[in-house]
Design a protein around this motif. Sequence first.
Motif, short mmCIF file in Angstrom:
data_model
loop_
_atom_site.label_atom_id
_atom_site.label_comp_id
_atom_site.label_asym_id
_atom_site.label_seq_id
_atom_site.Cartn_x
_atom_site.Cartn_y
_atom_site.Cartn_z
N PRO A 122 38.65 64.79 -6.07
CA PRO A 122 40.08 64.81 -5.72
C PRO A 122 40.34 65.08 -4.24
N ARG A 123 39.43 65.82 -3.59
CA ARG A 123 39.62 66.13 -2.17
C ARG A 123 39.32 64.90 -1.30
N ALA A 168 39.76 61.84 -2.37
CA ALA A 168 40.91 60.96 -2.61
C ALA A 168 42.08 61.35 -1.70
N GLU A 169 42.27 62.65 -1.52
CA GLU A 169 43.35 63.09 -0.63
C GLU A 169 43.11 62.63 0.81
N SER A 225 40.25 59.41 -12.29
CA SER A 225 41.22 60.49 -12.42
C SER A 225 41.53 61.10 -11.06
N ALA A 226 40.51 61.25 -10.21
CA ALA A 226 40.72 61.83 -8.87
C ALA A 226 41.62 60.95 -8.02
N ARG A 272 45.02 61.76 -9.06
CA ARG A 272 45.42 63.17 -8.95
C ARG A 272 44.69 63.84 -7.78
N PRO A 273 44.96 63.43 -6.56
CA PRO A 273 44.31 64.05 -5.40
C PRO A 273 44.83 65.45 -5.14
N THR A 274 44.06 66.20 -4.36
CA THR A 274 44.53 67.52 -3.95
C THR A 274 45.60 67.38 -2.87
#
Length: 385
Positions: A261-262, A264-265, A336-337, A340-342
Amino acid sequence: MSDLYTSEEDEEIVRPRRQRRRRRKRSRFGSFVAVVASLAVIGGVLGGIYYGGSALLNSVDGLFGEPEDFPGPGTGEVSVTIEDGATIRAMGATLVEAGVVASQDAFVAAADRNPQATGIQPGNYVLRSEMRASDAVAALVDGAGGQRVSLPEGYRVRQTVERLAEVSGFSVEELQAAVDAATLPDYAEGDAEGFLFPASYGLGGDVTPDSLVASMIAGFEQTATEVGLVEGSAARELTPRQVVTVASIVQREVSREEDMPRVAEVIYNRLSGACTAKGVPEGRLQMDSTVHYAVDDYSSVYTTPEQRQVDSPYNTYRVSGLPPGPIASPGAAALSAALRPTTDDNCYFVAVNLETGETAFAVTEADHQANVARLDEYCTTSELC
């Protein structure tokens, strides 16, 4: 020369005749009895060999020991094909040739001890080198017509096809034709890249290249439903294909799920221009993974200056925005990441331990350079750099 006669008064000397023995005629009945007796003796010998064969072989085994067998459990992967109609002995010969078992006799003996061995089905199996014969029999029995192939996350279509060809017994040409003819989700835009879901797939029974590829696409669609791909993409004002593209980059950049997720952000922050003031050219992802895809070279986690200059829409060092499409098949965690990123405002990341996959993230370029220094220190003692 001596005379045979004397004077005139003498009589002729006559030598006595030898008496010839009169040959007795054999009875035909007696000859018949003799033949029958001989046949009875021969039959008895053959019968003894036939009915005592097992005992004789067992005694020989006792003299020379058990048939050659590996101690097991075996190593690596070996693809073997059990042909339709193959006998247990023929299966043993196939496994010996493939290096799976040590001897045909050991396999036959192990099959004799396993009552389910008669149910071994023809098909493609993935076994190990130098297996214990009893383990090989059990693996074939459990396979129910074929073993499975595991496809890791992060493979591109070419790698997926090559992996399947190694294990399944199908050719690269057959599998690529199945990929080209596959029915994909509408949002894939006719390109299978990124949509052959990484998982474990059965190879036995009546599986074909077409059915195998269809199973991969079905696996992707099921996972897409579970993570809410279509709805989540719309919420981010992206198409599902664009989100899969982000997920594929995430999958290639890091190995630990907690880092996904990080990453992806960072991708979204760079695309939006939020990182421009922090040293990142506007809209440039600058991801090595996309360059690896452009040059089709995965020999290193790094890229060379020459590779970063390649003229390709997938070269995100030179081209702003997302690449034209996915660069690999992402797993469920990466999908999913990407949805739903951070929200930590990170603009940079770098792996600081190539063995564990530990990755350090940073908001500013200065902090990023400090993390790069950590990597440099790590590389002074690691052969992975």
